[in-house]
Design a protein around this motif. Structure first.
Motif, PDB file in Angstrom:
ATOM      1  N   GLN A 205       0.801  -1.240   0.116  1.00 17.09           N
ATOM      2  CA  GLN A 205      -0.202  -0.116   0.257  1.00 17.09           C
ATOM      3  C   GLN A 205       0.459   1.055  -0.475  1.00 17.09           C
ATOM      4  O   GLN A 205       0.990   2.251  -1.072  1.00 17.09           O
ATOM      5  CB  GLN A 205      -0.697   0.253   1.317  1.00 17.09           C
ATOM      6  CG  GLN A 205      -1.994  -0.662   0.931  1.00 17.09           C
ATOM      7  CD  GLN A 205      -3.271  -0.917   0.321  1.00 17.09           C
ATOM      8  OE1 GLN A 205      -3.236   0.666   0.888  1.00 17.09           O
ATOM      9  NE2 GLN A 205      -3.481  -0.763  -0.545  1.00 17.09           N
TER      10      GLN A 205
ATOM     11  N   ASP B 165      -3.685  -1.239  -4.630  1.00 15.51           N
ATOM     12  CA  ASP B 165      -4.582  -1.354  -3.438  1.00 15.51           C
ATOM     13  C   ASP B 165      -5.819  -2.287  -3.770  1.00 15.51           C
ATOM     14  O   ASP B 165      -5.483  -3.494  -5.108  1.00 15.51           O
ATOM     15  CB  ASP B 165      -5.275  -0.072  -4.215  1.00 15.51           C
ATOM     16  CG  ASP B 165      -5.647   0.835  -2.732  1.00 15.51           C
ATOM     17  OD1 ASP B 165      -5.928  -0.461  -2.152  1.00 15.51           O
ATOM     18  OD2 ASP B 165      -5.643   1.771  -2.925  1.00 15.51           O
ATOM     19  N   TYR B 166      -6.465  -2.551  -3.347  1.00 16.57           N
ATOM     20  CA  TYR B 166      -7.576  -3.337  -3.256  1.00 16.57           C
ATOM     21  C   TYR B 166      -8.876  -2.884  -3.928  1.00 16.57           C
ATOM     22  O   TYR B 166      -8.878  -1.478  -4.121  1.00 16.57           O
ATOM     23  CB  TYR B 166      -8.168  -3.294  -1.227  1.00 16.57           C
ATOM     24  CG  TYR B 166      -7.540  -4.329  -0.645  1.00 16.57           C
ATOM     25  CD1 TYR B 166      -7.141  -5.190  -0.730  1.00 16.57           C
ATOM     26  CD2 TYR B 166      -6.360  -3.038   0.056  1.00 16.57           C
ATOM     27  CE1 TYR B 166      -5.730  -6.123  -0.017  1.00 16.57           C
ATOM     28  CE2 TYR B 166      -5.753  -3.226   1.131  1.00 16.57           C
ATOM     29  CZ  TYR B 166      -5.502  -5.277   1.450  1.00 16.57           C
ATOM     30  OH  TYR B 166      -4.117  -5.315   2.349  1.00 16.57           O
TER      31      TYR B 166
ATOM     32  N   THR C 184      -7.245  -6.830  -7.179  1.00 16.42           N
ATOM     33  CA  THR C 184      -6.422  -5.906  -7.157  1.00 16.42           C
ATOM     34  C   THR C 184      -6.034  -4.458  -8.204  1.00 16.42           C
ATOM     35  O   THR C 184      -6.413  -5.171  -8.902  1.00 16.42           O
ATOM     36  CB  THR C 184      -5.058  -6.980  -7.475  1.00 16.42           C
ATOM     37  OG1 THR C 184      -5.322  -7.708  -5.514  1.00 16.42           O
ATOM     38  CG2 THR C 184      -4.097  -6.220  -6.736  1.00 16.42           C
ATOM     39  N   VAL C 185      -5.734  -4.147  -7.568  1.00 15.39           N
ATOM     40  CA  VAL C 185      -5.562  -3.241  -8.916  1.00 15.39           C
ATOM     41  C   VAL C 185      -4.131  -2.770  -8.424  1.00 15.39           C
ATOM     42  O   VAL C 185      -3.862  -2.443  -7.334  1.00 15.39           O
ATOM     43  CB  VAL C 185      -6.189  -1.519  -8.042  1.00 15.39           C
ATOM     44  CG1 VAL C 185      -5.882   0.428  -9.439  1.00 15.39           C
ATOM     45  CG2 VAL C 185      -7.936  -1.194  -8.039  1.00 15.39           C
ATOM     46  N   LEU C 186      -3.431  -2.918  -9.952  1.00 10.45           N
ATOM     47  CA  LEU C 186      -1.903  -2.438  -9.789  1.00 10.45           C
ATOM     48  C   LEU C 186      -2.084  -0.871 -10.386  1.00 10.45           C
ATOM     49  O   LEU C 186      -2.415  -0.207 -11.501  1.00 10.45           O
ATOM     50  CB  LEU C 186      -1.494  -3.563 -10.931  1.00 10.45           C
ATOM     51  CG  LEU C 186      -0.076  -3.907 -11.184  1.00 10.45           C
ATOM     52  CD1 LEU C 186       0.389  -4.053  -9.574  1.00 10.45           C
ATOM     53  CD2 LEU C 186      -0.174  -4.867 -11.690  1.00 10.45           C
ATOM     54  N   ARG C 187      -0.878  -0.373  -9.150  1.00  6.41           N
ATOM     55  CA  ARG C 187      -0.967   0.667  -9.862  1.00  6.41           C
ATOM     56  C   ARG C 187      -0.053   1.224 -10.522  1.00  6.41           C
ATOM     57  O   ARG C 187       1.116   0.344 -10.450  1.00  6.41           O
ATOM     58  CB  ARG C 187      -0.868   1.834  -8.421  1.00  6.41           C
ATOM     59  CG  ARG C 187      -2.242   1.577  -7.533  1.00  6.41           C
ATOM     60  CD  ARG C 187      -1.995   2.450  -6.582  1.00  6.41           C
ATOM     61  NE  ARG C 187      -2.414   3.714  -6.260  1.00  6.41           N
ATOM     62  CZ  ARG C 187      -2.423   4.726  -5.659  1.00  6.41           C
ATOM     63  NH1 ARG C 187      -2.231   4.265  -4.601  1.00  6.41           N
ATOM     64  NH2 ARG C 187      -1.952   6.178  -5.987  1.00  6.41           N
ATOM     65  N   PRO C 188       0.741   2.787 -10.777  1.00 10.88           N
ATOM     66  CA  PRO C 188       1.937   2.960 -11.770  1.00 10.88           C
ATOM     67  C   PRO C 188       3.088   2.713 -11.058  1.00 10.88           C
ATOM     68  O   PRO C 188       3.379   1.281 -12.110  1.00 10.88           O
ATOM     69  CB  PRO C 188       1.638   4.374 -12.389  1.00 10.88           C
ATOM     70  CG  PRO C 188       0.349   4.510 -11.815  1.00 10.88           C
ATOM     71  CD  PRO C 188      -0.089   3.913 -10.893  1.00 10.88           C
TER      72      PRO C 188
ATOM     73  N   TYR D 147       2.559  -1.716 -12.128  1.00  8.99           N
ATOM     74  CA  TYR D 147       2.518  -1.507 -13.350  1.00  8.99           C
ATOM     75  C   TYR D 147       4.180  -2.029 -13.796  1.00  8.99           C
ATOM     76  O   TYR D 147       4.384  -2.486 -15.024  1.00  8.99           O
ATOM     77  CB  TYR D 147       0.955  -1.304 -13.816  1.00  8.99           C
ATOM     78  CG  TYR D 147       0.918  -1.723 -15.042  1.00  8.99           C
ATOM     79  CD1 TYR D 147      -0.429  -2.594 -14.998  1.00  8.99           C
ATOM     80  CD2 TYR D 147       2.276  -1.998 -16.669  1.00  8.99           C
ATOM     81  CE1 TYR D 147      -0.106  -3.746 -16.261  1.00  8.99           C
ATOM     82  CE2 TYR D 147       1.744  -2.445 -17.208  1.00  8.99           C
ATOM     83  CZ  TYR D 147       0.001  -3.766 -17.413  1.00  8.99           C
ATOM     84  OH  TYR D 147      -0.306  -3.972 -19.276  1.00  8.99           O
TER      85      TYR D 147
ATOM     86  N   GLU E  45       5.902  -4.332 -16.065  1.00  6.50           N
ATOM     87  CA  GLU E  45       6.106  -4.580 -16.919  1.00  6.50           C
ATOM     88  C   GLU E  45       7.960  -4.918 -17.678  1.00  6.50           C
ATOM     89  O   GLU E  45       7.867  -5.471 -18.666  1.00  6.50           O
ATOM     90  CB  GLU E  45       5.972  -2.866 -17.633  1.00  6.50           C
ATOM     91  CG  GLU E  45       5.106  -2.343 -18.403  1.00  6.50           C
ATOM     92  CD  GLU E  45       4.623  -1.290 -18.874  1.00  6.50           C
ATOM     93  OE1 GLU E  45       4.307  -1.107 -20.107  1.00  6.50           O
ATOM     94  OE2 GLU E  45       5.145  -0.242 -18.136  1.00  6.50           O
TER      95      GLU E  45
ATOM     96  N   LEU F 226      -2.932 -10.893 -12.838  1.00  5.58           N
ATOM     97  CA  LEU F 226      -2.210 -10.769 -14.614  1.00  5.58           C
ATOM     98  C   LEU F 226      -1.501 -12.740 -14.626  1.00  5.58           C
ATOM     99  O   LEU F 226      -0.710 -12.184 -13.094  1.00  5.58           O
ATOM    100  CB  LEU F 226      -1.541 -10.029 -14.774  1.00  5.58           C
ATOM    101  CG  LEU F 226      -2.723  -8.628 -14.971  1.00  5.58           C
ATOM    102  CD1 LEU F 226      -2.137  -7.198 -15.117  1.00  5.58           C
ATOM    103  CD2 LEU F 226      -4.013  -8.590 -16.071  1.00  5.58           C
TER     104      LEU F 226
END
Lengths: 477, 477
Positions: free
Chosen positions: A23, A29-30, A37-41, A44, A48, A157
């Motif tokens: 976090q 984030d959730y 799950t949200v993959l933040r920049p 990510y 990548e 992913l």
């Protein structure tokens, strides 16, 4: 966001440390739906780099990318008996679409062997259509009861490789080749030492003849399965009728493989290298390899920023992923903590006196600072990054060696398995394996390929050992 | 697979031509679930080149990649009135997961404004958290009644950009900037001339203040919307309560945008450039730019292949994506047809006499052959590829100009709209627009940004024109 509170130390609560780091470093984030799950920049960008590294290795070994549909008819799962047993309890099911109830419910793919098998049956006719060397980057859904970011999420992913071959020999070689690619990613890019080995029957992929795995040790001594490669034999070929006419004019079933690595690998990176200050990212995969923190007051701001920008450009010219943190609203001390939390390998501290004397301070996330001449600093960084990688790998390897023990009796086994990997003989019986798990929470992680050939008595039941070597046990994520 | 039958000519049945080319060139195949598409290696390689090109442009304009979950609570859609009206008829809905009925059904995302809005409400506090410049590569599901590969599929691959800004001005500039990125992709990479313009109210995105679009002309004279960029105003900010404290200490709603381009763009490439022999791929996006077809008999095989391999290496060294077709089971004539079908821009024919004389034949997919010295051939190719791109773009532009007319009365309009784009005045009334569609099947494609300022009378109802310029009408995919 306020980041003034420290992170829970690993020694106090490793699990809480893990969640907080994700976090606070803004990796993820959730999501609003349970277990998503949200993959933040920042997360990510790390993913990548993992993707790019793997994708190049896949292509160098002759694989091609493809995309198969997300929705799979439910009936496909029933064709392979073990596969349906393994996956049907975790399926998410679409029953309505476009305002109507569907005639046949659709599974959201948990993995794509079935749908790819269905298409192969159409595409493959002759030995000339083989091998099929396919890979897919995408999302899959497995409805799990207890979820944890990256390690066990309702949707994740990943990449899934799927190949079809004319012979068993070729398919088995492929299975091992791709496990080797994963091991290379782990060791040479993520600085994670891994055991490569064979899963026992109880731990193999549902539908495989056998599963090979890379297993890593986290800093709480638990294991994390970081990538798997399966030899599927003719199981799916028979279930989906994938046949070809061989050179000898005979019609034969193809031999297939599949192999996958997911964003779980991010979890492996976090828990192999992180410390109480936060993440420590391996330089080859880190989104930011060097952060420049300028230190100035109003009067010196222009001068210092100019020198910082010049250094940033020189680092970019060296191919270094560099970030200049010129945020005015934070103090240098805050920034130091922030970038340590985010695991950036090197920090450059640059103040007015440094600019005057033509020097800068280079601080390693693994500890230690050195004052270097600004002239030539950028050119010195690539070598420093390579050394950082080596140091990180060595550190993880030493930790792993210090936390791996051999046990020849069950008392020693039980006492050691908390916080350690344990090498032990096992009889190979699934029931005995299950009882060990119930009694100790430890599971067989793998039968390492490079373990010495030995035989002995099962650590739990005393029957003669199977596999011809010791098995690696651990509690696992 | 047998490929001895010709393809249905475009003039006989354009729609059938399109479907056959996709199958025979092995770009894609039909998935087992209605309306789903399997993207095969050749199609995926084309998509990857589109992805890479866009991704670089997104990053160059400051955007970061992210990943938001596939599943969105159904209730999220109800928060924005126009959005729910536009998307709820097309939703696929998960009602069961992990063996149980879910308490709240989950929508499989048709687009991600709602879930991103939900997260932004949590992440955005201050003007310092703005702008948010995010992009997501992924899959979405829209349950359509009539489907067609790439153009309208139940599931499709795309990218969706989502940005949040402190001011309307900044958000509107972003909307136009990203449409410009799409126009650049179309013109400079795909050799597709496009109109950039504003959608009418009836054609805008559900939930947008306005939608901008790039519109391309297919070789049957129909239009294809190839990418859209939306200014969403504060609609989603209000629906999801996304507010920030500005520099002036006031609390304000953010202004958001979204913009998307999907694998539909592959359909645009196929139908803008293809001919009766098959695909013609724009060199900058083509998976294979040059194919070498060696021509030999048993006695000359080794010599010819050696020269072909040497040429292949030299082309690779020039950065050319080259493929040497050394399949023994096919004749050169078969291979010529096969690679023409697959739209490879240049073919090199290399036989024993060529090798002897140190020459090779270079054949363009747009027609014409030249004999060139082998020495220096590889070095000449990049310039040829650039010229091919120009020729392809010019050809498409000439076609478009030849099929665009101006109509000032409804009879002319109706007679022209079959196979043409029509520039006409329109009153701006949605009901009148709808009646034109019912009577002619033509819709407003856009109000082009660069159309001259003019006023007149509505081509259908005779009322004074809206928009201050002519509107572009066409039948559309």
């Amino acid at each position: 966001m306020a980041k003034d509170k420290g992170i829970t130390p690993q020694s106090v609560d490793f699990s809480e440390w893990y969640l907080e780091v994700i976090q606070r470093a803004e990796l993820a984030d959730y999501g609003p739906v349970r277990g998503t799950t949200v993959l933040r920049p920042y997360g990510y960008a790390l993913w990548e780099n993992i993707q790019r590294t793997l994708d190049e290795m896949f292509k160098a070994t002759g694989h091609q990318n493809v995309y198969f549909p997300l929705f799979i008819p439910m009936s496909f799962f029933e064709r392979e008996a073990e596969h349906v047993e393994g996956f049907s309890p975790e399926l998410a099911v679409v029953t309505h679409a476009g305002g109507d109830a569907l005639e046949e419910p659709l599974a959201v793919r948990p993995t794509s062997e079935t749908i790819i098998g269905h298409m192969w049956a159409k595409w493959i006719r002759s030995y000339r259509d083989l091998p099929q060397l396919l890979n897919q980057w995408g999302n899959v859904v497995r409805w799990e009861m207890r979820t944890r970011p990256f390690l066990r999420t309702s949707e994740f992913l990943w990449q899934e490789g799927h190949t079809a071959h004319a012979t068993q020999e070729e398919a088995e070689a492929e299975t091992r080749r791709m496990l080797g690619v994963y091991a290379t990613l782990a060791r040479e890019y993520a600085a994670i030492p891994v055991w490569e080995g064979m899963k026992t029957e109880s731990e193999k992929f549902a539908g495989a003849v056998y599963t090979t795995t890379i297993e890593a040790m986290m800093r709480d001594g638990k294991a994390l399965q970081a990538g798997t490669s399966h030899y599927l034999g003719t199981n799916f070929a028979k279930a989906f009728d994938i046949k070809f006419q061989d050179r000898d004019l005979e019609t034969k079933y193809v031999h297939t493989t599949s192999w996958g690595l997911s964003w779980r690998f991010i979890g492996a990176i976090i828990m192999t290298h992180g410390d109480d200050k936060g993440l420590i990212l391996p330089p080859k995969l880190a989104p930011i390899q060097v952060v420049i923190v300028p230190i100035y007051k109003e009067a010196t701001r222009a001068r210092v920023l100019e020198a910082a920008q010049a250094l940033e450009q020189r680092l970019k010219a060296q191919g270094v992923r560099v970030h200049l943190d010129d945020r005015d609203q934070y103090t240098p001390g805050y920034k130091f903590n922030d970038w340590e939390l985010r695991g950036v390998p090197y920090r450059v501290e640059l103040g007015p006196r440094d600019v005057e004397s033509g020097t800068a301070v280079l601080a390693s996330r693994l500890g230690g600072k050195e004052t270097l001449p600004l002239e030539g600093l950028a050119e010195a960084v690539p070598q420093r990054l390579a050394a950082f990688h080596e140091q990180l790998f060595r550190r993880a390897l030493e930790f792993r060696e210090a936390h791996t023990v051999t046990a020849d009796d069950y008392e020693t086994f039980k006492a050691s398995v908390e916080g350690h990997f344990v090498r032990a003989f096992h009889c190979g019986d699934a029931q005995c394996e299950k009882e060990i798990q119930e009694e100790t929470k430890a599971t067989t992680r793998c039968i390492p390929f490079d373990a010495p050939e030995e035989t002995g008595l099962c650590v739990r039941c005393g029957r003669p050992s199977a596999y011809g070597k010791r098995v690696l046990f651990a509690k696992a994520y």
